[in-house]
Enzyme design. Structure first.
Site, mmCIF file in Angstrom:
data_model
loop_
_atom_site.group_PDB
_atom_site.id
_atom_site.type_symbol
_atom_site.label_atom_id
_atom_site.label_comp_id
_atom_site.label_asym_id
_atom_site.label_seq_id
_atom_site.Cartn_x
_atom_site.Cartn_y
_atom_site.Cartn_z
ATOM 1 N N ARG A 35 12.399 -20.692 -23.052
ATOM 2 C CA ARG A 35 12.896 -21.697 -22.102
ATOM 3 C C ARG A 35 11.803 -22.702 -21.734
ATOM 4 O O ARG A 35 12.086 -23.884 -21.529
ATOM 5 C CB ARG A 35 13.401 -21.014 -20.833
ATOM 6 C CG ARG A 35 14.709 -20.316 -21.067
ATOM 7 C CD ARG A 35 15.148 -19.582 -19.841
ATOM 8 N NE ARG A 35 16.456 -19.015 -20.049
ATOM 9 C CZ ARG A 35 16.993 -18.104 -19.264
ATOM 10 N NH1 ARG A 35 16.328 -17.658 -18.220
ATOM 11 N NH2 ARG A 35 18.186 -17.640 -19.510
ATOM 12 N N LYS A 199 35.827 -8.313 -23.851
ATOM 13 C CA LYS A 199 37.063 -8.350 -23.055
ATOM 14 C C LYS A 199 37.837 -9.658 -23.152
ATOM 15 O O LYS A 199 37.254 -10.732 -23.109
ATOM 16 C CB LYS A 199 36.697 -8.152 -21.588
ATOM 17 C CG LYS A 199 36.167 -6.775 -21.274
ATOM 18 C CD LYS A 199 35.903 -6.769 -19.810
ATOM 19 C CE LYS A 199 35.344 -5.484 -19.292
ATOM 20 N NZ LYS A 199 34.857 -5.726 -17.914
ATOM 21 N N GLY A 355 25.891 -16.226 -24.530
ATOM 22 C CA GLY A 355 24.931 -15.123 -24.653
ATOM 23 C C GLY A 355 24.854 -14.345 -25.956
ATOM 24 O O GLY A 355 23.926 -14.522 -26.742
ATOM 25 N N GLY A 378 26.319 -19.197 -19.594
ATOM 26 C CA GLY A 378 27.392 -19.408 -18.614
ATOM 27 C C GLY A 378 27.827 -20.861 -18.542
ATOM 28 O O GLY A 378 29.022 -21.172 -18.441
HETATM 29 P P1 AMP Z 1 30.637 -10.779 -24.494
HETATM 30 O O1 AMP Z 1 29.434 -10.749 -23.581
HETATM 31 O O2 AMP Z 1 31.944 -10.809 -23.807
HETATM 32 O O3 AMP Z 1 30.507 -11.818 -25.577
HETATM 33 O O4 AMP Z 1 30.656 -9.372 -25.193
HETATM 34 C C1 AMP Z 1 29.616 -8.950 -26.011
HETATM 35 C C2 AMP Z 1 29.653 -7.470 -26.098
HETATM 36 O O5 AMP Z 1 30.885 -7.047 -26.632
HETATM 37 C C3 AMP Z 1 28.580 -6.933 -27.001
HETATM 38 O O6 AMP Z 1 27.672 -6.186 -26.228
HETATM 39 C C4 AMP Z 1 29.330 -6.061 -27.977
HETATM 40 O O7 AMP Z 1 28.703 -4.831 -28.217
HETATM 41 C C5 AMP Z 1 30.662 -5.828 -27.288
HETATM 42 N N1 AMP Z 1 31.724 -5.527 -28.243
HETATM 43 C C6 AMP Z 1 32.102 -6.254 -29.294
HETATM 44 N N2 AMP Z 1 33.063 -5.631 -29.990
HETATM 45 C C7 AMP Z 1 33.300 -4.459 -29.382
HETATM 46 C C8 AMP Z 1 34.174 -3.374 -29.624
HETATM 47 N N3 AMP Z 1 35.001 -3.392 -30.678
HETATM 48 N N4 AMP Z 1 34.166 -2.332 -28.769
HETATM 49 C C9 AMP Z 1 33.319 -2.345 -27.720
HETATM 50 N N5 AMP Z 1 32.469 -3.350 -27.423
HETATM 51 C C10 AMP Z 1 32.465 -4.388 -28.242
#
Ligand code: AMP
Length: 397
Positions: A35, A199, A355, A378
């Site tokens: 950064r 999610k 991220g 974010g």
């Molecule tokens: P996000 O911060 O919402 O982009 O989510 C990223 C996280 O989602 C990472 O730490 C991944 O390990 C997790 N992730 C991706 N695919 C899966 C999955 N099939 N089951 C559980 N966690 C997951």
């Protein structure tokens, strides 16, 4: 609005909001200076123009006023080295010391102010606090894209105390904004958005906004299982959100009505445990046996996704295709990185933002093979959700 490179800082005191929120170890050594490095060209340009620089930033999340652990004095020596200039430090961001040191600053000199968040007024967006800060400089420069989605005193509120001709984005902020605008408002079609991560609930707004803009949306990662379950498929013990199932069906229906192609994985690498040493097999989507969970997209999906990506002229990628932190479940995310790099080489514009997809391209060494990697997780996410970012709006007026 004139661009940063055309702005002349000769004889000016530039008050720059930077993002020096760097990680420090127990000995207060910087463990990742990306950064800081990102903003060096902004500072150097101002000094070369014959201006002086007053830097303001936050560091960590101090709760109760000044806290030694979160002092920006820990980064002064490293900053001096990066700039090849002896950086001065003020023990406060407002108050007599800051005012005196800022007033005495000569062309070519740099002053770093103490952590802005030692004052609660910063995050509250307090107008009087912003006004005090504004008195320190002649020109306001915002180069902290990572905090552009916050209406804090130093990131947005302060801008009103500078005439439009005396406020500007720095290099980092300007390139973030230009890249984001290119995708959001001037995307060449076909435009594919690759959305992954854990999610659906975290990505719902971005998907809804992209339904208005993209031609194709690839949905991978944990969030895909909510879609499969909603469609009546068997997902074993895969991550999912029951309460978001109606929303998943709504997205699919909206996409169909708008003619946007949604690409869900057709197969999955499933495991009998959430562990890199678990037993694995590949299952078609909707047919995952009880006791197994999907942790990556399968080989057929990787090939299909790559085809869509290679046919696209604009690519936005947010979120991994699987649990890429574990070696046995990173092939899907890696395949996306390979395809995005190849499409970019063939002339597509690709932006990776948010991220975990950024960590993934960095980890796999693809950061120089895509058009743009955003530094603002974010902030970039909120931009693609269609929200107005206070830090951008304040400069543009
Ligand atoms: P996000 O911060 O919402 O982009 O989510 C990223 C996280 O989602 C990472 O730490 C991944 O390990 C997790 N992730 C991706 N695919 C899966 C999955 N099939 N089951 C559980 N966690 C997951």
């Amino acid at each position: 609005m004139s661009s940063f490179k055309d702005f002349s800082f000769a004889g000016k005191k530039a008050l720059i909001r930077v993002d020096f929120n760097v990680p420090l170890n127990d000995a207060f050594e910087i463990t990742d200076d990306n950064r800081m490095g990102a903003t060096i060209p902004t500072i150097t340009k101002i000094l070369k123009d014959g201006g002086s620089v007053i830097l303001m930033s936050h560091l960590g999340r101090p709760k109760e006023g000044p806290t030694a652990k979160y002092s920006l004095k820990h980064i002064v020596a490293h900053l001096s080295k990066l700039l090849n200039v002896e950086v001065q430090f003020a023990n406060d961001c407002i108050g007599a010391e800051a005012i005196d040191k800022a007033a005495a600053l000569q062309a070519g000199q740099v002053l770093l102010l103490e952590n802005l968040r030692f004052y609660k007024e910063e995050e509250k967006g307090d107008v009087a606090f912003a006004k005090k800060l504004s008195k320190l400089g002649d020109v306001y420069v915002n180069d902290a894209f990572g905090t552009a989605h916050r209406a804090h005193a130093s990131t947005a509120i302060i801008a009103q105390f500078f005439a439009p001709a005396n406020r500007t984005f720095g290099w980092v902020m300007e390139s973030e904004v230009l890249s984001a605008e290119k995708v959001m408002h001037a995307a060449q079609k076909p435009f594919v958005a690759i959305i992954g991560g854990a999610k659906v609930s975290d990505k719902i707004l971005i998907i809804e906004n992209l339904l208005e803009r993209a031609t194709d949306i690839i949905i991978g990662g944990g969030m895909a299982y909510t879609f499969f379950k909603a469609q009546g498929g068997k997902i074993g013990k895969s991550i999912h959100e029951d309460d978001r199932m109606p929303l998943a069906l709504e997205i699919l229906a909206k996409a169909k009505a708008k003619g946007v192609h949604i690409h869900l994985p057709v197969d999955n690498v499933v495991a009998d445990d959430f562990s890199n040493t678990a037993n694995t097999q590949t299952c078609d989507s909707g047919e995952i046996p009880d006791g197994w969970e999907g942790l990556d997209v399968g080989e057929k999906s990787r090939e299909q996704f790559a085809k869509v990506i290679l046919a696209s002229k604009t690519i936005l990628w947010n979120g991994p295709m699987g649990v890429f932190e574990m070696e046995n479940f990173q092939a899907g995310t890696k395949a996306i990185a390979v395809a995005v790099a190849e499409a970019t080489q063939n002339g597509a514009f690709s932006l990776v933002g948010g991220g975990d997809s950024v960590s993934a391209v960095n980890q796999f060494g693809f950061n120089n093979k895509v058009s743009y990697v955003s530094t603002g997780g974010g902030a970039m996410l909120e931009y693609f959700e269609g929200k107005t970012l206070p830090g951008i709006a304040a400069i543009k007026g």
